[in-house]
Design an enzyme around this catalytic site. Structure first.
Site, PDB file in Angstrom:
ATOM      1  N   GLU A  53       1.123  -1.132  -0.418  1.00  0.00           N
ATOM      2  CA  GLU A  53       0.076   0.212  -0.210  1.00  0.00           C
ATOM      3  C   GLU A  53       0.654   1.469   0.092  1.00  0.00           C
ATOM      4  O   GLU A  53       0.024   1.934   0.076  1.00  0.00           O
ATOM      5  CB  GLU A  53      -0.488   0.375   1.148  1.00  0.00           C
ATOM      6  CG  GLU A  53      -2.257  -0.670   0.637  1.00  0.00           C
ATOM      7  CD  GLU A  53      -2.918  -0.570   0.196  1.00  0.00           C
ATOM      8  OE1 GLU A  53      -3.542   0.687  -0.372  1.00  0.00           O
ATOM      9  OE2 GLU A  53      -3.606  -1.605  -0.576  1.00  0.00           O
ATOM     10  N   GLU A  96       8.450 -21.903   6.401  1.00  0.00           N
ATOM     11  CA  GLU A  96       8.655 -21.439   7.604  1.00  0.00           C
ATOM     12  C   GLU A  96       9.656 -22.094   8.376  1.00  0.00           C
ATOM     13  O   GLU A  96      10.083 -20.768   9.910  1.00  0.00           O
ATOM     14  CB  GLU A  96       7.454 -21.278   8.650  1.00  0.00           C
ATOM     15  CG  GLU A  96       7.089 -22.151   9.757  1.00  0.00           C
ATOM     16  CD  GLU A  96       5.684 -21.681   9.956  1.00  0.00           C
ATOM     17  OE1 GLU A  96       6.285 -21.588  11.492  1.00  0.00           O
ATOM     18  OE2 GLU A  96       5.165 -20.705  10.105  1.00  0.00           O
TER      19      GLU A  96
END
Length: 300
Positions: free
Chosen positions: A83, A114
């Site tokens: 954004e 992960e």
């Protein structure tokens, strides 16, 4: 640290009968727990202040802010970094995210990725980290291997490193220059850190990026004067921003914005300073993009 000993893995005494509750009571329980997030964040505001200042100083030197995470943590990084470009017209590389499993893991869970500390190191190494960069490892548990590997490598390269977790005394926090342990307590659904932990982390990432951009001069009053006006909604917002600041009609704002190729800052300086496009850009260059200062220079 044993996973079972972490605050984020404890059972919440306020939701022990969750499966017996009716719909409204489940919602109320979740809402009451979410209300605790704000106090937890307030507790760490002084640390967030220090983190923002470190980021600001390094971005001024041409550095980058890089989020690193796995699963929900990586997705939160992408949400915030993606954004920044349309909201503040930042270069794509200024704020970015590295996620375990790559971009594909944003859309489809890749939980096993992960666990590889070495992969975190390899993925961050591609970015050619330097002392002007800031790397934030996001992990609710504070023990996820992927961001740990990334921050270890980043620190070795001289970058400023931050751990953003939800457990006090986190493992990753022992490795970084700054630690942001926002302790929101056990989740309503035991271990589901996409809930309070993720909400707290999203709020903090929003605070970090927005405050940094304000300090970089990408905001005038409370308006996003560096908005990238490349669609109908954003062009309309740009015109209304110009209207508010320069106190002109919609038509004048539209006409002026067209002269600047849809860049809000020079349009504001043109109208507030009473100058042409070239002079407005010169004033913005001399003021390093800070609109208030550019207006003063233009009037002179």
């Amino acid at each position: 640290m044993e996973l079972s000993s972490l605050t984020t893995e404890q059972r919440n005494p306020n939701s022990m009968n969750l499966d017996k509750q009716n719909t409204y009571d489940i919602l109320k329980t979740i809402h009451q727990e979410d209300a605790k997030i704000h106090q937890a964040i307030e507790t760490v505001l002084p640390v967030i202040d220090q983190v923002v200042e470190a980021i600001y100083q390094r971005l001024l030197r041409g550095g980058r802010l890089i989020y690193v995470g796995a699963g929900t943590s990586g997705r939160l990084g992408y949400l915030d970094s993606s954004e920044c470009q349309p909201t503040f017209m930042t270069p794509p590389e200024m704020v970015q995210t590295i996620m375990a499993g790559g971009v594909d893991a944003f859309f489809q869970a890749s939980e096993g990725s992960e666990d590889q500390e070495s992969q975190g190191k390899e993925d961050i190494a591609v970015k050619e980290i330097n002392p002007s960069d800031v790397v934030i490892g996001i992990t609710a548990s504070g023990r996820t291997p992927y961001p740990i590997g990334a921050v270890k490598h980043a620190k070795e390269q001289g970058a400023f490193t931050v751990a953003l977790t939800c457990n006090e005394g986190s493992e990753i926090g022992q490795l970084t220059d700054q630690t942001l342990d926002v302790v929101v307590g056990p989740e309503v659904l035991t271990g589901s850190t996409r809930m309070k932990a993720a909400t707290a982390h999203k709020m903090i990432l929003n605070m970090i990026s927005t405050t940094t951009m304000v300090k970089l001069g990408k905001v005038y009053e409370n308006l996003m004067v560096d908005v990238q006006a490349n669609n109908v909604k954003l062009r309309d917002r740009a015109k209304r921003i110009i209207m508010d600041i320069a106190e002109v009609t919609y038509e004048v704002a539209e006409e002026t914005l067209a002269k600047t190729n849809n860049h809000v800052k020079p349009a504001i300086v043109m109208l507030k300073g009473g100058v042409d496009y070239e002079t407005a850009n010169q004033a913005l260059d001399e003021s390093d993009g800070y609109v208030r200062e550019a207006i003063k220079l233009a009037k002179q």
